[in-house]
Structure formats: structure tokens, C-alpha cells
Write a protein that holds these residues in place. Structure first.
Motif, PDB file in Angstrom:
ATOM      1  N   SER A   1      -1.885 -42.766 -43.989  1.00 45.49           N
ATOM      2  CA  SER A   1      -0.725 -43.595 -43.651  1.00 45.49           C
ATOM      3  C   SER A   1       0.574 -42.916 -44.062  1.00 45.49           C
ATOM      4  N   ALA A   2       0.568 -42.257 -45.220  1.00 45.78           N
ATOM      5  CA  ALA A   2       1.764 -41.551 -45.675  1.00 45.78           C
ATOM      6  C   ALA A   2       2.074 -40.348 -44.794  1.00 45.78           C
ATOM      7  N   ALA A   3       1.051 -39.762 -44.179  1.00 43.79           N
ATOM      8  CA  ALA A   3       1.248 -38.566 -43.360  1.00 43.79           C
ATOM      9  C   ALA A   3       2.012 -38.850 -42.077  1.00 43.79           C
ATOM     10  N   VAL A   4       2.087 -40.118 -41.659  1.00 46.18           N
ATOM     11  CA  VAL A   4       2.830 -40.460 -40.438  1.00 46.18           C
ATOM     12  C   VAL A   4       3.986 -41.409 -40.720  1.00 46.18           C
TER      13      VAL A   4
ATOM     14  N   PHE B   1      -4.291 -27.845 -41.791  1.00 47.05           N
ATOM     15  CA  PHE B   1      -3.815 -28.735 -42.840  1.00 47.05           C
ATOM     16  C   PHE B   1      -5.019 -29.419 -43.487  1.00 47.05           C
ATOM     17  N   GLN B   2      -4.871 -29.769 -44.759  1.00 45.55           N
ATOM     18  CA  GLN B   2      -5.829 -30.630 -45.433  1.00 45.55           C
ATOM     19  C   GLN B   2      -5.112 -31.917 -45.830  1.00 45.55           C
ATOM     20  N   LEU B   3      -5.862 -32.907 -46.252  1.00 45.67           N
ATOM     21  CA  LEU B   3      -5.246 -34.183 -46.613  1.00 45.67           C
ATOM     22  C   LEU B   3      -5.882 -34.692 -47.905  1.00 45.67           C
TER      23      LEU B   3
ATOM     24  N   ALA C   1       0.262 -34.471 -47.332  1.00 44.17           N
ATOM     25  CA  ALA C   1       0.796 -35.534 -46.472  1.00 44.17           C
ATOM     26  C   ALA C   1       2.212 -35.202 -46.012  1.00 44.17           C
ATOM     27  N   ARG C   2       3.023 -34.650 -46.902  1.00 47.97           N
ATOM     28  CA  ARG C   2       4.388 -34.297 -46.537  1.00 47.97           C
ATOM     29  C   ARG C   2       4.411 -33.176 -45.502  1.00 47.97           C
ATOM     30  N   LYS C   3       3.564 -32.181 -45.684  1.00 48.16           N
ATOM     31  CA  LYS C   3       3.521 -31.074 -44.722  1.00 48.16           C
ATOM     32  C   LYS C   3       3.062 -31.558 -43.350  1.00 48.16           C
ATOM     33  N   ILE C   4       2.087 -32.443 -43.328  1.00 51.24           N
ATOM     34  CA  ILE C   4       1.590 -32.968 -42.054  1.00 51.24           C
ATOM     35  C   ILE C   4       2.694 -33.741 -41.342  1.00 51.24           C
TER      36      ILE C   4
ATOM     37  N   ASN D   1      -1.072 -27.128 -31.773  1.00 49.48           N
ATOM     38  CA  ASN D   1      -0.189 -26.643 -32.837  1.00 49.48           C
ATOM     39  C   ASN D   1      -0.388 -27.455 -34.109  1.00 49.48           C
ATOM     40  N   PHE D   2      -1.468 -28.248 -34.157  1.00 50.75           N
ATOM     41  CA  PHE D   2      -1.756 -29.069 -35.336  1.00 50.75           C
ATOM     42  C   PHE D   2      -3.269 -29.209 -35.470  1.00 50.75           C
ATOM     43  N   VAL D   3      -3.810 -28.749 -36.604  1.00 45.92           N
ATOM     44  CA  VAL D   3      -5.243 -28.865 -36.881  1.00 45.92           C
ATOM     45  C   VAL D   3      -5.400 -29.412 -38.293  1.00 45.92           C
TER      46      VAL D   3
END
Length: 642
Positions: A166-169, A248-250, A256-259, A389-391
Motif C-alpha cells: 500500500s505504501a508503494a503506491v 525491485f524488492q518489497l 517501497a519508496r523506490k517502487i 520498465n518495472f519488475v
């Protein structure tokens, strides 16, 4: 008869009532006549009066609450004068020692700052490595005066990891998921050492940690301990896939900030008129590797972001070009949940046009695309590509570097993903009662056959080298006490005995017993690497350490204060109670409660929120989390890139 009737007095005269009372009898028709209606202005006046009462009480209540807030805020602005704080010379100038002749922190800066801290100096030194669910559960369970507590963590806060998707978005803010570790340690008068554990000297009970100075240089020091708890968590498993540096990892707040930054960057670049259609599709392609709870929730949150906010503030062409794919190596997503939940989640994703690629393996990750393989009709591997461009990489766990170092120090540690501990959470091979491991960093042993000789020695009363049925029942109780996870495999005691009693002589030979115990161990399922397991283990260990502190004098008198026997004397083995699993799948949620399942739309989603809200570390994070959900519902997610 007529004369007697005429002689009777009238009823009114007999009762002594005036004739006018005859009109008030209940049987008269006038009693059934409704009262005249109240005038209209009377009703309006009543409504206005009560509305005024309500408005006035509301104004008064708000005024009182506002005044209380301002008064509380005013009293927080105060000046505290601190003069002559005592500091131990050993804290300012630590002595050196250990195999590498490093500084040994036998005293810390705040050990003598007041009487309470000074009273803890001579208490057993409890060192906890890590600041996750298990460590926090220990801190919240311990009594303030039992141990001299030091927590070693590279972060100064603990994170509520289940809400990281949830924080990632931007559904919730990162600040709403973290609680400072120093605040949690304050209750115990404990110390936080902002460092990373790198090595362990068990013979001298020294933990080697690495700190980073203000100029960027690294320094290593020793932290002595009486009891050590390893709760460092885990890292993501690579499975030997090349190119994971593009993923990316979570697992942390930083992830979360990088995502979030990458997602918003992709949409901003896709909104430029000069971006080609092919590049726009690549920018708006989101690939999640792993169909577990983290991967599924991340895909659902990205879908919600696009459906509820992106479509309102970005060109609608961007929303049309968005594609989300989940690559899962198993046949179903959420494969650890019930079959009904897996089907429900898959149908929900198919309805939302989220691509599910099951029974597939990621072969490589590149800067601009992902390669994966599936099995063709002929059984041969077929290679596919997805421009992106996002994995997000969320497939299994692996050892933390410190966990791996500890495992390599002990010859009997053979597990590849975690440190093996016994049912009392003691690290196998380490000095008994000194080193514990909990959470993702540990796995409870499932091998029963390793206790074969001890079990036979306890159960074989006549020492004939065979186990009869009565002795087998004694052995079953011993197995349940040593390895509680084997209880489900030992329900049918008689049937198990008869199954391996091949010659039907009501006895089992040692060879037959070895095969029986081996089969039982193979059927035991290891506990999942979840926050729920880590939290329960932390609470269990915290209660055990509290009991050890309470009964320390008694244990010393009985010769059990050190070495084996102390843990068993104060506590039974750890038993995990599964309280259910839950996952968010996009304005819907699923609950796996073991024998029953619950899944649905908004009602289930609010139930999911309620569970996570109640599990927050503090009232502060609960308030912040509630505010975030309200802000998101009224004004939407924050789309600014910070």
C-alpha cells in the motif's frame, strides 16, 4: 320484585359521586376521541430548540477538545536542564579484546544516567539482533527490570511490513508504518545500537557488529552478551536468475519508496507527447515475479492506483496502455491458501485484466524486458518475453548474511534457508540457553529420528532393544514434548504401531522404529516465514526470558541456571497457533482461517483493514493509518514524486 327494585338507590347516590362524573367513565365515547393536533408553530419551535441544543453542545465539545489540544501542546514546550550526567569510563574508552582485538562495549553511554539505568547494569545482558516483528514482540513482553537490554539494528525503526504494498503506491504514507525503536526500548531502559551484526564468537559470548561513522568509514566492535536473540529476518531468494539488479524488492521502507518513484516516473514519461507507442507500452508494463501474498497484493495495489487515480489525472491513453502481469512458478497464485481462495483471487484478477502466467519460470531479467519459460505440449521449454520498465521480485526467502555466517560456524546446521532451532527456539549446536533464533532467520527442526537413541533410552524400560505398545505410548508423549509440530502425525497411535509392526509380535525393532520416525519427520511441515509466526515466537521467548529472570535464584539453587534444563524447567516447547492468513486483491480481500475461508468485496476489504489496524505497534501508527485511509478515500492518493 318491582318494589325491591324501586327501593334501590341510584348508583351515583350509593357511591357518593356527583352526577357530573358520569361523563368521565372509560366506556364513554368521549374517551376515544384523539387530542387536538399541536399547532404547526409548536412543532417548529420544538425542532428549532433541540437543533439549537445539538449545535450548541457540538460547538462546546469542539471548543473543549481544541482547548485541550492547545493546552497539551503548550505544556510540551518546556526546557529541561541537564547538568553533570554521569558516564562510565568504559563507555567513553572501551577496552579491547576478543579474537580480533576490537573495542568491547561492556558499558554504554546511558548506563549510569539515573538510578533505574544504574540498577540494570549488573543484570544479565540480553542482546537482540534485528528490529522486526520477532524483536518487537520480545520488547513488548519483557518486564522492565529483568535484563540489561541492547538491540542491534541497521534501522532505527520497526516497520509494519504487511502494508508495504500500500505504501508503494501511496495508499498509505510510509511514516504511518514505522515506529521508532528507541520509543519501544524506553520502557525497558534499553539501548539501541545502530549497527549491523557480522560475526559471532560463541566461546567468549561476543557479538561482532559493524557501524558507520559520520565520514562514511566503517568500524567494527564487540558487544558482549549473556543471552543472544537472532531476529534479523531474511532476504529474497535469487534462484540463480541473472539480472536481478534490474528488479525491485518489497521488504523495507526504502524499497517501497523506490517502487513509488519508479511507478510515477514511468507515468510521467509515458505522458510526454514525444514518447513512441512502443516505449509507452513498455513504460506502462508492470511485471511481478511471484504469486505469493506480497506479489499478489503489489499487483492489486498497482491496479487500484491506475483505476482510481491515474485515470483521473493522466491522459486516458496511459490507463489504456497499462498492463500488469504476475508470473508464478506454481499452477495457482496464493498456493499456500485454500483452493477456493486461489480460484477467487484468479477470477478477480482475470476480471481486472491482470495477466496471470502460471507454471512458468523467470529465465532472466533485462533492463527493458523479462524472459520466462513455459512447458510446451511436447514438454520442451518455450521462451517468452515481456517488455517492461518495472519488475518486482518476490519469490521465496534466503539467508541474511549474518544468519549464513552463524550457520557456517556450527557443524550440525544443514538447512539452506535459515538457522535450525529446537522446539525451545535454541540454536542447535550453540551453547544451550545462550543463543536463540526466531522469525524468518530460523526454522524449527522437524527431524524426529535424530532423537532416536534418547527416545529409546527413555521409553525402553526393560532394556531389551525393542519397543512394545506401552513403551511406544510413552515415546509418543516424549516426541510431542520435544517436537510439538509432530502432534498431527501422532494422532492414531495404535494404527501407527501396527503399521510398522511387520511380524505382529506387538513389538517394534530399532530398525523399524527408525523408519517410523523418519516417515513422521518427512510429513511434518515447517512453519511459514510470516509475520504471524515471528510475532508468536517473540512473545513466547519474551515470556520465557521473564520466567527465567523471576526464577533465577531457584534455578541457581537447583544447578539449572546455566546450561541445559533451564528452559524446560520454566516453560514448555513453542507451539504455533495459526490465526489465519489474509491478502488484499484490489478492493476485495480473502481470509484463510484454516478450516474455513472468507472472501468478498468491500466488506472483506474493510475487515482486512480492521485486522491490520488492530495489529499496529502503537496508537500513534493507528491514528496515522486511519487518517491515511480517510485522505485516500476523500482526496485520492498523493501522486507527487518525492
Amino acid at each position: 320484585m318491582l318494589l325491591r327494585a324501586a327501593a334501590r338507590p341510584p348508583p351515583i347516590a350509593r357511591l357518593g359521586r356527583p352526577p357530573s362524573l358520569l361523563r368521565t367513565r372509560p366506556f364513554s365515547s368521549s374517551a376515544l376521541t384523539p387530542p387536538p393536533p399541536r399547532p404547526r408553530f409548536v412543532r417548529v419551535r420544538t425542532f428549532v430548540r433541540w437543533s439549537g441544543y445539538l449545535a450548541g453542545s457540538t460547538v462546546v465539545g469542539v471548543a473543549i477538545l481544541t482547548s485541550a489540544i492547545f493546552l497539551h501542546d503548550a505544556f510540551t514546550y518546556n526546557t529541561q536542564h541537564i547538568d553533570g550526567v554521569p558516564v562510565s569510563p568504559l563507555a567513553l574508552h572501551p577496552e579491547r579484546g576478543g579474537p580480533k582485538n576490537l573495542p568491547v562495549l561492556r558499558r554504554l553511554l546511558s548506563d549510569y544516567q539515573d538510578e533505574e539505568n544504574e540498577g540494570l547494569v549488573d543484570k544479565p545482558h540480553l542482546v537482540i539482533v534485528g528490529g522486526g516483528w520477532g524483536a518487537v514482540a520480545i520488547l513488548n513482553t519483557l518486564r522492565p527490570s529483568d535484563y540489561h537490554v541492547t538491540l542491534v539494528s541497521p534501522d532505527t525503526y520497526t516497520t509494519f511490513t504487511p502494508l508495504l504494498p500500500s505504501a508503494a503506491v501511496g495508499t498509505v504514507q510510509v511514516r504511518s508504518l514505522v515506529e521508532p525503536l528507541r520509543k519501544l526500548l524506553a520502557r525497558l531502559r534499553g539501548h539501541l545500537l545502530n549497527a549491523s551484526a557480522v560475526d559471532l564468537v560463541m566461546s567468549e559470548r561476543l557479538l561482532e557488529v559493524e557501524t558507520v561513522r559520520s565520514d562514511g568509514t566503517k568500524e567494527r566492535i564487540y558487544v558482549p552478551y549473556d543471552k543472544l536473540v537472532i531476529a534479523v529476518g531474511s532476504t529474497s531468494s535469487t534462484h540463480g536468475v541473472p539480472g536481478l539488479e534490474h528488479c525491485f524488492q518489497l521488504k523495507t521502507v526504502r524499497d517501497a519508496r523506490k517502487i513509488r518513484q519508479r511507478i510515477l516516473d514511468n507515468f510521467e514519461a509515458a505522458s510526454l507527447p514525444t514518447t513512441t507507442p512502443e516505449e509507452r507500452r513498455r513504460l506502462l508494463s508492470f511485471v511481478v515475479c511471484g504469486g505469493g501474498p506480497t506479489g499478489v497484493e503489489a499487483a492489486a495495489e498497482i491496479y487500484d492506483l491506475c483505476q482510481e487515480d491515474i485515470i483521473n489525472y493522466y491522459p486516458k491513453l496511459c490507463r489504456e496502455e497499462v498492463s500488469i502481469h504476475v508470473i508464478q512458478s506454481r499452477e495457482h497464485i496464493l498456493n499456500t491458501y485454500s483452493e477456493a481462495i486461489s480460484r477467487y483471487a484468479e477470477n478477480k484478477f482475470l476480471h481486472d485484466d491482470i495477466g496471470l502466467i502460471t507454471s512458468a519460470r523467470v529465465a532472466a531479467v533485462h533492463a527493458d524486458h523479462v524472459e520466462y519459460t513455459t512447458r510446451g505440449p511436447d514438454g520442451q521449454a518455450v521462451r517468452h518475453e515481456i517488455p517492461t520498465n518495472f519488475v518486482l521480485w518476490s519469490t521465496g526467502i534466503a539467508m541474511n548474511p549474518f544468519t549464513e555466517r552463524v550457520s557456517n560456524l556450527l557443524p550440525n546446521q544443514v538447512h539452506k534457508k535459515a538457522i535450525e532451532v529446537d522446539a525451545h527456539l535454541r540454536v542447535k549446536g550453540a551453547p544451550v540457553g545462550e543463543v536463540y533464533a526466531i522469525g524468518d532467520a530460523s526454522t524449527i527442526e522437524t527431524s524426529v529420528v535424530s532423537y532416536l537413541l534418547e527416545l529409546v533410552d527413555e521409553a525402553d524400560k526393560n532394556k531389551d532393544g525393542k519397543i512394545d505398545y506401552d513403551e511406544w505410548r510413552v515415546m509418543v508423549n516424549r516426541i510431542k514434548a520435544r517436537i510439538p509440530m509432530a502432534e498431527s502425525q501422532l494422532q492414531k497411535v495404535r494404527e501407527l504401531f501396527d503399521l510398522y509392526d511387520e511380524d505382529s509380535d506387538n513389538t517394534i525393532t530399532l530398525n523399524e522404529l527408525a523408519v517410523l520416525l523418519q516417515e513422521i519427520g518427512n510429513k511434518i511441515t515447517a512453519l511459514p516465514a510470516t509475520a504471524q509466526v515471528a510475532s508468536q515466537q517473540g512473545k513466547y521467548l519474551g515470556r520465557k526470558l521473564t520466567k527465567l529472570a523471576k526464577q533465577r535464584d531457584v534455578l541457581i539453587q537447583n544447578g539449572l541456571a546455566f546450561g541445559p534444563g533451564a528452559d524446560e524447567a520454566v516453560s514448555g516447547a513453542f507451539k504455533y497457533l495459526h490465526l489465519g492468513s489474509l491478502a488484499y486483491i484490489g478492493n476485495a480481500a480473502v481470509f484463510d482461517l484454516g478450516k474455513t475461508s472468507f472472501m468478498g468485496g468491500l466488506a472483506a476489504m474493510y475487515a482486512w483493514r480492521s485486522v491490520y489496524w488492530s495489529e499496529q505497534v502503537s496508537s500513534r501508527t493507528r491514528a496515522l493509518l486511519m487518517i491515511d485511509w480517510i485522505v485516500r478515500g476523500v482526496w485520492g492518493r498523493d501522486l507527487s514524486r518525492l
